[in-house]
Write a protein that holds these residues in place. Structure first.
Motif: not given
Length: 122
Positions: A93, A90, A95, A98
């Motif tokens: 990336s 996560f 993100d 999340h």
């Protein structure tokens, strides 16, 4: 000593297989871009750990059984390393939603699950 080592090994063998099957099952039935399988095995394992130790403290359980169930089965069933790796993915990336959601859900829900399990035989 040898019997405790074998108990941990056998419990770990069963716990790892159970984790793989359980996690795969949840990942198939829940569409995801989130590691629900890991979250759910951690919650289930935490609940079972609380339940087991609550029972063990109230009834007394042989060290062989404790080794087999807690250090063996439940420690192999739950997975901090997979949780950590999924969080790394996560982060890599970008993100962050999340990433933080996964940490918060695992910590809060697993603590709640172990507490609820522990209350059952208290």
């Amino acid at each position: 000593m040898i019997s405790a080592v074998l108990a941990v090994g056998f419990g770990g063998f069963l716990g790892a297989i159970s984790r793989m099957l359980t996690s795969s099952f949840f990942n198939k039935i829940i569409p995801h871009d989130f590691p629900y399988g890991t979250l759910l095995v951690n919650i289930i394992g935490s609940f079972l750990m609380g339940l087991f130790f609550s029972y063990a403290n109230s009834k007394g359980v042989h060290i062989f059984t404790k080794s087999l169930i807690s250090t063996g089965f439940l420690s192999a069933f739950t997975t901090f390393s997979t949780f950590s790796y999924e969080n790394l993915l996560f982060l890599q990336s970008g993100d962050y939603f999340h990433f933080f959601l996964n940490i918060i859900l695992n910590v809060i829900l697993c603590l709640l699950a172990v507490w609820i399990g522990f209350l059952i035989f208290k």
